[in-house]
Motif scaffolding. Structure first.
Motif, PDB file in Angstrom:
ATOM      1  N   LYS A  23       0.856  -1.191   0.000  1.00  0.00           N
ATOM      2  CA  LYS A  23       0.000   0.000   0.000  1.00  0.00           C
ATOM      3  C   LYS A  23       0.889   1.236   0.000  1.00  0.00           C
ATOM      4  CE  LYS A  23      -2.161   3.524   2.299  1.00  0.00           C
ATOM      5  NZ  LYS A  23      -1.746   4.498   3.303  1.00  0.00           N
ATOM      6  N   GLY A  58       0.896   5.426   0.420  1.00  0.00           N
ATOM      7  CA  GLY A  58       0.133   6.578   0.909  1.00  0.00           C
ATOM      8  C   GLY A  58       0.277   7.789  -0.002  1.00  0.00           C
ATOM      9  N   GLY A  59      -0.395   8.858   0.397  1.00  0.00           N
ATOM     10  CA  GLY A  59      -0.514  10.049  -0.439  1.00  0.00           C
ATOM     11  C   GLY A  59       0.810  10.691  -0.837  1.00  0.00           C
ATOM     12  N   THR A 117       4.944   4.348   3.528  1.00  0.00           N
ATOM     13  CA  THR A 117       4.531   5.716   3.825  1.00  0.00           C
ATOM     14  C   THR A 117       5.740   6.645   3.768  1.00  0.00           C
ATOM     15  OG1 THR A 117       3.363   7.076   5.461  1.00  0.00           O
ATOM     16  CG2 THR A 117       4.635   5.234   6.334  1.00  0.00           C
ATOM     17  N   ASP A 118       5.627   7.831   4.402  1.00  0.00           N
ATOM     18  CA  ASP A 118       6.717   8.803   4.300  1.00  0.00           C
ATOM     19  C   ASP A 118       7.667   8.763   5.497  1.00  0.00           C
ATOM     20  OD1 ASP A 118       4.921   9.814   6.098  1.00  0.00           O
ATOM     21  OD2 ASP A 118       4.629  11.738   5.087  1.00  0.00           O
ATOM     22  N   GLY A 145       8.880   3.678   9.501  1.00  0.00           N
ATOM     23  CA  GLY A 145       8.327   2.720  10.446  1.00  0.00           C
ATOM     24  C   GLY A 145       7.503   3.430  11.496  1.00  0.00           C
ATOM     25  N   TYR A 198       7.302   4.881  15.114  1.00  0.00           N
ATOM     26  CA  TYR A 198       8.256   5.433  16.074  1.00  0.00           C
ATOM     27  C   TYR A 198       7.638   5.522  17.460  1.00  0.00           C
ATOM     28  CZ  TYR A 198      11.795   6.717  12.626  1.00  0.00           C
ATOM     29  OH  TYR A 198      12.783   6.681  11.678  1.00  0.00           O
ATOM     30  N   ASP A 220       5.461  10.702  17.163  1.00  0.00           N
ATOM     31  CA  ASP A 220       5.534  11.286  15.827  1.00  0.00           C
ATOM     32  C   ASP A 220       6.923  11.892  15.605  1.00  0.00           C
ATOM     33  OD1 ASP A 220       5.293  12.715  13.498  1.00  0.00           O
ATOM     34  OD2 ASP A 220       3.262  13.408  13.930  1.00  0.00           O
ATOM     35  N   ARG A 269       8.007  13.778  13.529  1.00  0.00           N
ATOM     36  CA  ARG A 269       7.981  15.181  13.100  1.00  0.00           C
ATOM     37  C   ARG A 269       7.935  16.131  14.303  1.00  0.00           C
ATOM     38  NH1 ARG A 269       7.657  14.453   7.895  1.00  0.00           N
ATOM     39  NH2 ARG A 269       6.521  12.622   7.265  1.00  0.00           N
ATOM     40  N   LYS A 301      -1.322   8.887  13.589  1.00  0.00           N
ATOM     41  CA  LYS A 301      -2.060   8.679  12.340  1.00  0.00           C
ATOM     42  C   LYS A 301      -1.344   7.793  11.325  1.00  0.00           C
ATOM     43  CE  LYS A 301      -0.718  12.528   9.432  1.00  0.00           C
ATOM     44  NZ  LYS A 301      -1.167  13.335   8.339  1.00  0.00           N
TER      45      LYS A 301
HETATM   46  P1  ADP Z   1       0.123   8.173   4.337  1.00  0.00           P
HETATM   47  O1  ADP Z   1      -0.212   9.315   3.463  1.00  0.00           O
HETATM   48  O2  ADP Z   1       1.275   7.357   3.828  1.00  0.00           O
HETATM   49  O3  ADP Z   1      -1.053   7.351   4.724  1.00  0.00           O
HETATM   50  P2  ADP Z   1       0.028   9.510   6.932  1.00  0.00           P
HETATM   51  O4  ADP Z   1       0.330  10.962   6.859  1.00  0.00           O
HETATM   52  O5  ADP Z   1      -1.382   9.092   7.050  1.00  0.00           O
HETATM   53  O6  ADP Z   1       0.735   8.817   5.670  1.00  0.00           O
HETATM   54  O7  ADP Z   1       0.852   8.839   8.121  1.00  0.00           O
HETATM   55  C1  ADP Z   1       2.261   9.018   8.233  1.00  0.00           C
HETATM   56  C2  ADP Z   1       2.565  10.109   9.246  1.00  0.00           C
HETATM   57  O8  ADP Z   1       2.160   9.696  10.540  1.00  0.00           O
HETATM   58  C3  ADP Z   1       4.021  10.436   9.411  1.00  0.00           C
HETATM   59  O9  ADP Z   1       4.464  11.357   8.468  1.00  0.00           O
HETATM   60  C4  ADP Z   1       4.118  10.957  10.849  1.00  0.00           C
HETATM   61  O10 ADP Z   1       4.177  12.371  10.902  1.00  0.00           O
HETATM   62  C5  ADP Z   1       2.802  10.534  11.473  1.00  0.00           C
HETATM   63  N1  ADP Z   1       2.968   9.821  12.739  1.00  0.00           N
HETATM   64  C6  ADP Z   1       2.278  10.072  13.877  1.00  0.00           C
HETATM   65  N2  ADP Z   1       2.671   9.280  14.866  1.00  0.00           N
HETATM   66  C7  ADP Z   1       3.643   8.472  14.366  1.00  0.00           C
HETATM   67  C8  ADP Z   1       4.443   7.417  14.924  1.00  0.00           C
HETATM   68  N3  ADP Z   1       4.311   7.029  16.199  1.00  0.00           N
HETATM   69  N4  ADP Z   1       5.338   6.800  14.114  1.00  0.00           N
HETATM   70  C9  ADP Z   1       5.475   7.165  12.831  1.00  0.00           C
HETATM   71  N5  ADP Z   1       4.739   8.153  12.252  1.00  0.00           N
HETATM   72  C10 ADP Z   1       3.837   8.802  12.998  1.00  0.00           C
END
Ligand code: ADP
Ligand code: ASP
Ligand code: MG
Length: 422
Positions: free
Chosen positions: A2, A4-5, A168-169, A172, A174, A177, A179, A204
């Motif tokens: 899969k 993501g965006g 995704t971006d 894994g 973490y 988040d 970020r 998310k």
């Molecule tokens: P996609 O578009 O691939 O579905 P999302 O934006 O929905 O991606 O989800 C990825 C984002 O989730 C990451 O960029 C990160 O900022 C956020 N995120 C929040 N909590 C976590 C976490 N515990 N581990 C990794 N990413 C996380």
């Protein structure tokens, strides 16, 4: 697989995705790919709906927002063909992906995987738009924001896939988040139970329903990055985070590949709003009068606090609802003012919920106390608290979200070391 965006944002990125998919197919794997809309596209489409009609009909909303994934599924099939792969797209109604319940937040009831399996056995890569399905009466539905993760897990279950790789971006799951906290650490593995709780309190990276479904269907899920070099570790060697059962986690701990922590991860959620009803009668039935109408309107109430009765047999009741439902909740409560018998209704959408999650806390006391002490030391006021077996959540002022997450990450010893040995 899969994507993501962010991975699908534009033809250049889609070409990178096509190469990752092609490599998996070249290694002898039969592959089905689920894709999201290009980053930002679903938000753009949602805004169009709002502009067209503030009180939009969810069935027509679904027609509009499902289009983002239709575009990327066709584009990925075209790109795969351009690099010499056999590929075709399968829209939600073509498989079909049958859904039940409300438009804009439909649930997958059943996916017919037969056509996919036959096509894959014939050497064709199947490309499926995530997020979309079809209702009993033949109309397009969507699964709620972030729903492509759930589409991917459901497709994996329907075709009996060996694994569901969610690209995704980030590379894994973490400890929080990455970020927000630069020193967040990547987890090699996380249990379904913890991931479910983390997702439901705001992490998310995976949609909550996708984790619940993977747990129920026993789908092996890996979260990994699509932004990798050509010479990066192949997905089969688990470069990302595996979602595992508790037994598998115990094995990893025994082998010394994972450390047991009391807290596994920290999540935040800014999408809730607080409602306070003042001077509610302190008598049997009063709380039922408040929450019955909200339940009937399918408004999810999360944190609830009822203060101990003050003099005159009255009390204040505080609770949270999703920000998107605040106006509706307020109107419903005003409407029932006579039955409930409150004095004032006070709302505040400037709040955040911070949660610490970990199966380790089942058998360890003091996790909540550490949270309260660390926040107090930084002058962060706690407005409400809820707990479950593996989670403690607090409500705080929204402006203090990032600070709170960082402080707690350090307090539970989750920060990565200064100079990671690599
Ligand atoms: P996609 O578009 O691939 O579905 P999302 O934006 O929905 O991606 O989800 C990825 C984002 O989730 C990451 O960029 C990160 O900022 C956020 N995120 C929040 N909590 C976590 C976490 N515990 N581990 C990794 N990413 C996380
Ligand atoms: N495109 C949809 C969204 O932004 C579904 C997804 O990406 O998972 O919510
Ligand atoms: Mg997502």
């Amino acid at each position: 697989m899969k994507f993501g965006g962010t991975s699908m944002a534009g033809t250049e990125r889609i070409r990178r995705v096509a190469n990752i998919v092609r490599r998996q197919a070249a290694d002898g794997n039969q592959v089905a790919v689920v894709v999201s809309a290009m980053a930002g596209e679903t938000d753009r489409l949602v805004n169009f709906c709002r502009e067209a009609n503030a009180l939009y009909d969810p069935a027509e909303y679904d027609v509009v927002v499902a289009s983002g994934e239709q575009v990327t599924s066709g584009l990925l099939a075209l790109t795969l063909q351009s690099v010499g792969c056999k590929a075709r797209s399968w829209l939600g109604w073509q498989l079909p992906v049958r859904t039940i319940e409300a438009h804009a937040k439909a649930r997958i009831d059943d996916i017919d995987g037969d056509a996919l399996v036959s096509a894959m056995e014939a050497g064709e890569i199947a490309v499926i738009p995530g997020f979309q399905g079809v209702s009993d009466d033949g109309r397009i539905t969507t699964l709620g924001r972030g729903g492509s993760d759930t589409s991917a897990v459901a497709v994996a279950a329907a075709i009996g896939a060996d694994r569901c790789d969610i690209y995704t971006d980030v590379d894994g799951v973490y400890t929080t988040d990455p970020r927000i906290v630069a020193r967040a650490r990547k987890l090699k593995a996380v249990t379904y139970e913890e991931m479910l709780e983390l997702a439901s309190v705001g992490a998310k990276v995976l949609q909550t329903r996708s984790v619940g479904l993977a747990m129920k269907e026993g789908v092996r899920v890996q979260v990994l990055s699509s932004f990798v070099d050509d010479d990066a570790t192949p997905a089969d060697e688990y470069p990302g985070t595996m979602i595992v059962s508790e037994e598998e986690m115990n094995e990893l701990v025994e082998k010394g590949e994972m450390e047991r922590q009391h807290v596994t991860g920290i999540a935040h959620d800014k999408n809730e709003a607080k409602i306070i009803l003042t001077r509610v009668p302190d008598k049997p039935g009063a709380v039922a009068h408040i929450f019955d109408p909200l339940a009937k309107a399918a408004i999810n109430v999360d944190m609830i606090i009822q203060n101990v009765g003050r003099d005159k047999g009255e009390t204040d009741v505080t609770f949270t609802v999703p920000m998107a439902d605040l106006a509706r909740a307020q109107a419903l409560l005003e409407d029932k003012r006579g039955d409930i018998g409150f004095n004032r209704i006070i709302t505040d959408s400037h709040i955040a919920k911070i949660s610490v999650v970990g199966v380790g806390m089942k058998s360890h006391a003091g996790v909540a106390a550490t949270m309260f002490r660390s926040l107090a030391d930084r002058g962060i006021n706690i407005q409400a608290i809820t707990t479950s077996e593996i989670k403690v959540s607090v409500m705080i002022d929204e402006d203090e979200t990032e600070l709170a997450v960082r402080v707690l990450h350090t307090a539970y010893g989750l920060d990565a070391p200064d100079n990671p040995a690599d």
